[in-house]
Design a protein around this motif. Structure first.
Motif, PDB file in Angstrom:
ATOM      1  N   THR A 205     -25.431 -30.295  76.584  1.00 25.25           N
ATOM      2  CA  THR A 205     -26.407 -30.160  76.262  1.00 25.25           C
ATOM      3  C   THR A 205     -27.099 -31.069  75.253  1.00 25.25           C
ATOM      4  O   THR A 205     -27.950 -31.213  75.150  1.00 25.25           O
ATOM      5  N   GLY A 206     -26.474 -31.761  75.199  1.00 21.98           N
ATOM      6  CA  GLY A 206     -26.322 -32.535  73.469  1.00 21.98           C
ATOM      7  C   GLY A 206     -26.640 -33.017  72.771  1.00 21.98           C
ATOM      8  O   GLY A 206     -26.617 -33.123  71.555  1.00 21.98           O
ATOM      9  N   PHE A 207     -26.072 -32.022  72.569  1.00 20.23           N
ATOM     10  CA  PHE A 207     -25.304 -30.918  70.667  1.00 20.23           C
ATOM     11  C   PHE A 207     -23.806 -31.606  70.213  1.00 20.23           C
ATOM     12  O   PHE A 207     -23.528 -32.056  71.233  1.00 20.23           O
ATOM     13  N   THR A 208     -23.727 -32.818  69.470  1.00 27.41           N
ATOM     14  CA  THR A 208     -23.146 -32.876  68.508  1.00 27.41           C
ATOM     15  C   THR A 208     -22.923 -32.542  67.555  1.00 27.41           C
ATOM     16  O   THR A 208     -22.805 -31.802  66.404  1.00 27.41           O
ATOM     17  N   ALA A 209     -21.393 -32.779  67.366  1.00 30.80           N
ATOM     18  CA  ALA A 209     -20.016 -32.890  66.652  1.00 30.80           C
ATOM     19  C   ALA A 209     -19.207 -33.606  66.346  1.00 30.80           C
ATOM     20  O   ALA A 209     -19.027 -34.913  66.778  1.00 30.80           O
ATOM     21  N   ASP A 210     -18.568 -33.707  64.783  1.00 29.06           N
ATOM     22  CA  ASP A 210     -17.368 -34.451  64.507  1.00 29.06           C
ATOM     23  C   ASP A 210     -16.510 -34.061  64.381  1.00 29.06           C
ATOM     24  O   ASP A 210     -15.965 -32.678  63.764  1.00 29.06           O
ATOM     25  N   GLY A 211     -14.831 -34.812  64.175  1.00 28.43           N
ATOM     26  CA  GLY A 211     -13.592 -33.838  63.312  1.00 28.43           C
ATOM     27  C   GLY A 211     -12.654 -35.478  62.672  1.00 28.43           C
ATOM     28  O   GLY A 211     -13.611 -36.885  62.961  1.00 28.43           O
ATOM     29  N   TYR A 212     -11.360 -34.884  62.919  1.00 30.20           N
ATOM     30  CA  TYR A 212     -10.662 -36.103  62.037  1.00 30.20           C
ATOM     31  C   TYR A 212      -9.130 -35.224  62.779  1.00 30.20           C
ATOM     32  O   TYR A 212      -8.949 -34.672  62.598  1.00 30.20           O
ATOM     33  N   PHE A 213      -8.689 -36.534  62.590  1.00 25.23           N
ATOM     34  CA  PHE A 213      -7.034 -36.310  63.218  1.00 25.23           C
ATOM     35  C   PHE A 213      -6.333 -36.301  61.809  1.00 25.23           C
ATOM     36  O   PHE A 213      -6.657 -37.370  61.036  1.00 25.23           O
ATOM     37  N   GLU A 214      -5.511 -35.883  60.820  1.00 30.73           N
ATOM     38  CA  GLU A 214      -4.348 -36.129  60.056  1.00 30.73           C
ATOM     39  C   GLU A 214      -3.390 -35.364  60.384  1.00 30.73           C
ATOM     40  O   GLU A 214      -3.175 -33.913  60.477  1.00 30.73           O
ATOM     41  N   ASN A 215      -2.284 -35.861  60.093  1.00 26.73           N
ATOM     42  CA  ASN A 215      -0.955 -35.433  60.685  1.00 26.73           C
ATOM     43  C   ASN A 215      -0.425 -34.722  61.572  1.00 26.73           C
ATOM     44  O   ASN A 215      -0.102 -33.630  61.455  1.00 26.73           O
ATOM     45  N   ASP A 216      -1.119 -35.449  62.726  1.00 25.27           N
ATOM     46  CA  ASP A 216      -1.143 -34.707  64.422  1.00 25.27           C
ATOM     47  C   ASP A 216      -1.956 -33.436  63.913  1.00 25.27           C
ATOM     48  O   ASP A 216      -0.958 -32.360  64.738  1.00 25.27           O
ATOM     49  N   VAL A 217      -3.091 -33.098  63.847  1.00 19.93           N
ATOM     50  CA  VAL A 217      -3.363 -31.658  63.204  1.00 19.93           C
ATOM     51  C   VAL A 217      -4.922 -32.493  63.791  1.00 19.93           C
ATOM     52  O   VAL A 217      -5.514 -32.951  62.974  1.00 19.93           O
ATOM     53  N   LEU A 218      -5.992 -31.655  64.220  1.00 17.28           N
ATOM     54  CA  LEU A 218      -7.477 -32.485  64.567  1.00 17.28           C
ATOM     55  C   LEU A 218      -7.928 -30.698  63.858  1.00 17.28           C
ATOM     56  O   LEU A 218      -8.336 -30.092  63.691  1.00 17.28           O
ATOM     57  N   TYR A 219      -8.760 -31.853  63.209  1.00 19.51           N
ATOM     58  CA  TYR A 219      -9.464 -31.062  61.801  1.00 19.51           C
ATOM     59  C   TYR A 219     -11.363 -31.256  62.728  1.00 19.51           C
ATOM     60  O   TYR A 219     -11.351 -32.544  62.816  1.00 19.51           O
ATOM     61  N   HIS A 220     -11.594 -30.003  63.655  1.00 18.01           N
ATOM     62  CA  HIS A 220     -13.369 -30.377  63.986  1.00 18.01           C
ATOM     63  C   HIS A 220     -13.871 -28.896  64.351  1.00 18.01           C
ATOM     64  O   HIS A 220     -13.456 -27.381  63.769  1.00 18.01           O
ATOM     65  N   GLY A 221     -15.043 -29.033  63.734  1.00 14.71           N
ATOM     66  CA  GLY A 221     -15.784 -27.541  62.842  1.00 14.71           C
ATOM     67  C   GLY A 221     -15.614 -26.579  62.363  1.00 14.71           C
ATOM     68  O   GLY A 221     -15.544 -25.581  62.671  1.00 14.71           O
ATOM     69  N   GLY A 222     -15.015 -27.332  61.308  1.00 11.80           N
ATOM     70  CA  GLY A 222     -14.146 -25.705  60.766  1.00 11.80           C
ATOM     71  C   GLY A 222     -13.015 -25.119  61.011  1.00 11.80           C
ATOM     72  O   GLY A 222     -12.578 -24.668  60.462  1.00 11.80           O
ATOM     73  N   MET A 223     -12.331 -25.535  62.282  1.00  4.88           N
ATOM     74  CA  MET A 223     -11.169 -25.658  62.706  1.00  4.88           C
ATOM     75  C   MET A 223     -10.338 -25.731  62.629  1.00  4.88           C
ATOM     76  O   MET A 223     -10.617 -27.502  62.186  1.00  4.88           O
ATOM     77  N   VAL A 224      -8.721 -25.744  62.894  1.00  4.57           N
ATOM     78  CA  VAL A 224      -8.275 -26.360  62.636  1.00  4.57           C
ATOM     79  C   VAL A 224      -7.086 -26.435  64.319  1.00  4.57           C
ATOM     80  O   VAL A 224      -6.545 -25.399  64.424  1.00  4.57           O
ATOM     81  N   MET A 225      -6.318 -27.793  64.558  1.00  4.48           N
ATOM     82  CA  MET A 225      -6.674 -27.317  65.762  1.00  4.48           C
ATOM     83  C   MET A 225      -4.886 -28.070  66.231  1.00  4.48           C
ATOM     84  O   MET A 225      -4.986 -29.270  65.331  1.00  4.48           O
ATOM     85  N   PHE A 226      -3.978 -28.037  66.946  1.00  6.45           N
ATOM     86  CA  PHE A 226      -2.788 -28.234  66.486  1.00  6.45           C
ATOM     87  C   PHE A 226      -1.899 -28.984  67.861  1.00  6.45           C
ATOM     88  O   PHE A 226      -3.213 -27.903  69.317  1.00  6.45           O
ATOM     89  N   ARG A 227      -1.706 -29.917  68.093  1.00  6.61           N
ATOM     90  CA  ARG A 227      -1.233 -30.033  69.926  1.00  6.61           C
ATOM     91  C   ARG A 227      -0.379 -28.730  70.673  1.00  6.61           C
ATOM     92  O   ARG A 227      -0.283 -28.117  69.519  1.00  6.61           O
ATOM     93  N   GLU A 228      -1.054 -28.899  71.534  1.00  6.24           N
ATOM     94  CA  GLU A 228      -0.551 -27.218  72.060  1.00  6.24           C
ATOM     95  C   GLU A 228       1.418 -27.500  71.772  1.00  6.24           C
ATOM     96  O   GLU A 228       1.281 -25.699  72.411  1.00  6.24           O
ATOM     97  N   ALA A 229       1.880 -28.235  72.592  1.00  4.05           N
ATOM     98  CA  ALA A 229       2.961 -27.950  72.804  1.00  4.05           C
ATOM     99  C   ALA A 229       3.517 -28.018  71.213  1.00  4.05           C
ATOM    100  O   ALA A 229       4.875 -27.012  71.338  1.00  4.05           O
ATOM    101  N   SER A 230       3.147 -27.690  69.982  1.00  6.86           N
ATOM    102  CA  SER A 230       4.028 -27.968  68.961  1.00  6.86           C
ATOM    103  C   SER A 230       3.405 -26.376  68.642  1.00  6.86           C
ATOM    104  O   SER A 230       3.655 -26.211  66.680  1.00  6.86           O
ATOM    105  N   ILE A 231       2.785 -25.251  69.205  1.00 10.53           N
ATOM    106  CA  ILE A 231       2.136 -24.007  68.652  1.00 10.53           C
ATOM    107  C   ILE A 231       3.521 -23.271  68.867  1.00 10.53           C
ATOM    108  O   ILE A 231       3.227 -22.139  68.525  1.00 10.53           O
ATOM    109  N   ASN A 232       3.788 -23.256  70.505  1.00 12.98           N
ATOM    110  CA  ASN A 232       5.113 -22.829  70.927  1.00 12.98           C
ATOM    111  C   ASN A 232       5.762 -22.620  70.592  1.00 12.98           C
ATOM    112  O   ASN A 232       6.545 -22.778  69.549  1.00 12.98           O
TER     113      ASN A 232
END
Length: 88
Positions: free
Chosen positions: A61-88
């Motif tokens: 739709t044209g919306f833009t956002a950004d984020g960064y990776f640090e120590n295999d964690v993704l910080y994006h839009g106020g969220m902290v995201m992990f690789r799927e395999a690492s949280i099981n």
């Protein structure tokens, strides 16, 4: 236009999820992403670019956002995201 050069895929391709599993974002090798929220599959889709450990998004739709990776964690839009395999 055909691409004649290939580059190695970046190391962040794959599924990233919040700890509670509510947000699931898949970074695809072709520079596209598909993000699910709760039971809403493909809630957001668009393009992304990675430069070093920094990621920028532009959804379809044209919306833009950004984020960064640090120590295999993704910080994006106020969220902290992990690789799927690492949280099981």
């Amino acid at each position: 236009m055909n691409k004649t050069t290939q580059t190695a895929p970046h190391p962040y391709i794959g599924m990233w999820v919040t700890k509670d599993g509510h947000v699931r974002q898949e970074l695809l090798p072709d520079g596209r992403y598909d993000e699910a929220r709760g039971t809403r599959q493909s809630a957001y889709q668009g393009d992304y670019q990675v430069s070093g450990n920094y990621i920028t998004y532009q959804d379809d739709t044209g919306f833009t956002a950004d984020g960064y990776f640090e120590n295999d964690v993704l910080y994006h839009g106020g969220m902290v995201m992990f690789r799927e395999a690492s949280i099981n």
